[in-house]
Scaffold this active site. Structure first.
Site, PDB file in Angstrom:
ATOM      1  N   HIS A   1      63.670  57.488  76.688  1.00 47.95           N
ATOM      2  CA  HIS A   1      64.198  56.127  76.483  1.00 47.95           C
ATOM      3  C   HIS A   1      63.155  55.244  75.815  1.00 47.95           C
ATOM      4  O   HIS A   1      63.469  54.465  74.911  1.00 47.95           O
ATOM      5  CB  HIS A   1      64.610  55.490  77.820  1.00 47.95           C
TER       6      HIS A   1
ATOM      7  N   ASP B   1      71.889  63.286  75.866  1.00 43.42           N
ATOM      8  CA  ASP B   1      71.056  62.153  76.291  1.00 43.42           C
ATOM      9  C   ASP B   1      70.150  61.734  75.135  1.00 43.42           C
ATOM     10  O   ASP B   1      70.389  62.091  73.978  1.00 43.42           O
ATOM     11  CB  ASP B   1      70.270  62.502  77.579  1.00 43.42           C
TER      12      ASP B   1
END
Ligand code: LHQ
Length: 261
Positions: free
Chosen positions: A88, A143
């Site tokens: 992230h 993801d």
């Protein structure tokens, strides 16, 4: 900066990042994630850098998470926390970097490696490259930003198909689907992407950065919000040295010499 899992060099306004674990097809271990984040941060801070190029060493761009490394952590490890602390931050760093990032996609980009490839701004793929949402093969969902980037680029049906089948999408198909800007012969990829990077490094960097911000934020805005945001950012661009230089060059019928400010 000295790194062990990536190469980083700055020349002629271009920072080049090479993912460098070729024996694992440049799979990301923790060190490579944090070194890549650090390299993008450094490129953001360094005023001499006006464009970033990222590629992979050897025959792959990146095969995603290093699965051997991850398996070694045992069963109680939190994938969510691993993502939050690693990918992230990397993907956000790339999107927040207000300089163009060229992805020189030299080979397969799988899993989180596909996320990193899709987080670049201009993707130029070798004709031997491919893209793969490998996640479902190991019982995971996509993801590292792939659920955000891919449907926007190729549409839901193709993105979901890639997630379901986990099959390789060739460079040619990726071009047809809008995942990449260009496909070039593999042996010409370094030369062609370097020329692109040089060209962008000579551009109006401030305006390029603000454009990236406007387009990325624009995804989530109404037309009215986006128009207002454009006006706000254009005030900033309109006060730049490069704006003055660009107009002067046009009037004087010469090529502009942008300094990025
Ligand atoms: C690898 C890898 C690799 C380690 C090739 N790891 N060694 C986030 C959070 C937490 C957990 C999980 O995941 C994530 C995000 C993700 O990224 S999930 C997706 C992870 N990636 C994959 O599932 C892809 C795994 N790799 C493959 O399916 C194949 O290697 C591909 C299709 C990429 C390439 O196939 P080939 O061209 O046939 O190469 P290969 O399989 O023979 O690989 C060459 C070597 O690289 C081999 O090692 P060896 O010692 O046998 O030569 C592989 O073990 C190693 N390698 N990917 N991800």
């Amino acid at each position: 900066m000295s790194y062990e899992t990536i190469l980083y060099q700055v020349a002629d306004g271009v920072a080049s990042i090479t993912l460098n674990r070729p024996s694992k097809l440049n799979a990301f271990n923790d060190q490579m994630i944090s070194e890549t984040i650090d390299a993008f941060k450094g490129a953001g801070r360094d005023a001499a850098v006006r464009c970033v190029l990222i590629t992979g060493m050897g025959r792959a761009f990146s095969s995603g998470q290093d699965l051997g490394d991850f398996q070694g952590r045992g069963e109680n490890v939190s994938i969510g926390e691993h993502l939050r602390h690693g990918y992230h931050r990397l993907v956000r760093q790339m999107v927040a970097l207000e300089k163009p990032i060229i992805g020189a996609i030299n080979g397969i980009s799988a899993g989180a490696g596909c996320g990193v490839a899709l987080a670049t701004d201009i993707r130029i793929a070798a004709d031997t490259a491919s893209f793969m949402l490998a996640f479902s093969r190991i019982g995971l969902i996509p993801d590292s930003g792939t659920n955000w980037f891919l449907p926007r680029l190729v549409g839901y049906a193709r993105a979901y198909e890639m997630a379901l089948t986990a099959e390789r999408v060739s460079a040619a198909r990726a071009l047809e689907w809008g995942m990449v800007n260009y496909v070039v012969p593999s042996e010409q990829l370094p030369e062609i992407t370097a020329a692109w990077a040089r060209r962008l490094a000579d551009g109006p960097t401030l305006a390029f950065g603000l454009t990236k911000r406007a387009m990325n934020r624009g995804w989530d805005m109404t037309l009215d919000e986006s128009l207002e945001y454009e006006a706000h950012l254009q005030e900033v661009a309109g006060r730049s040295q490069d704006n003055r230089e660009g107009i002067a060059a046009f009037v004087e019928k010469r090529e502009p010499k942008f300094n990025g400010n």
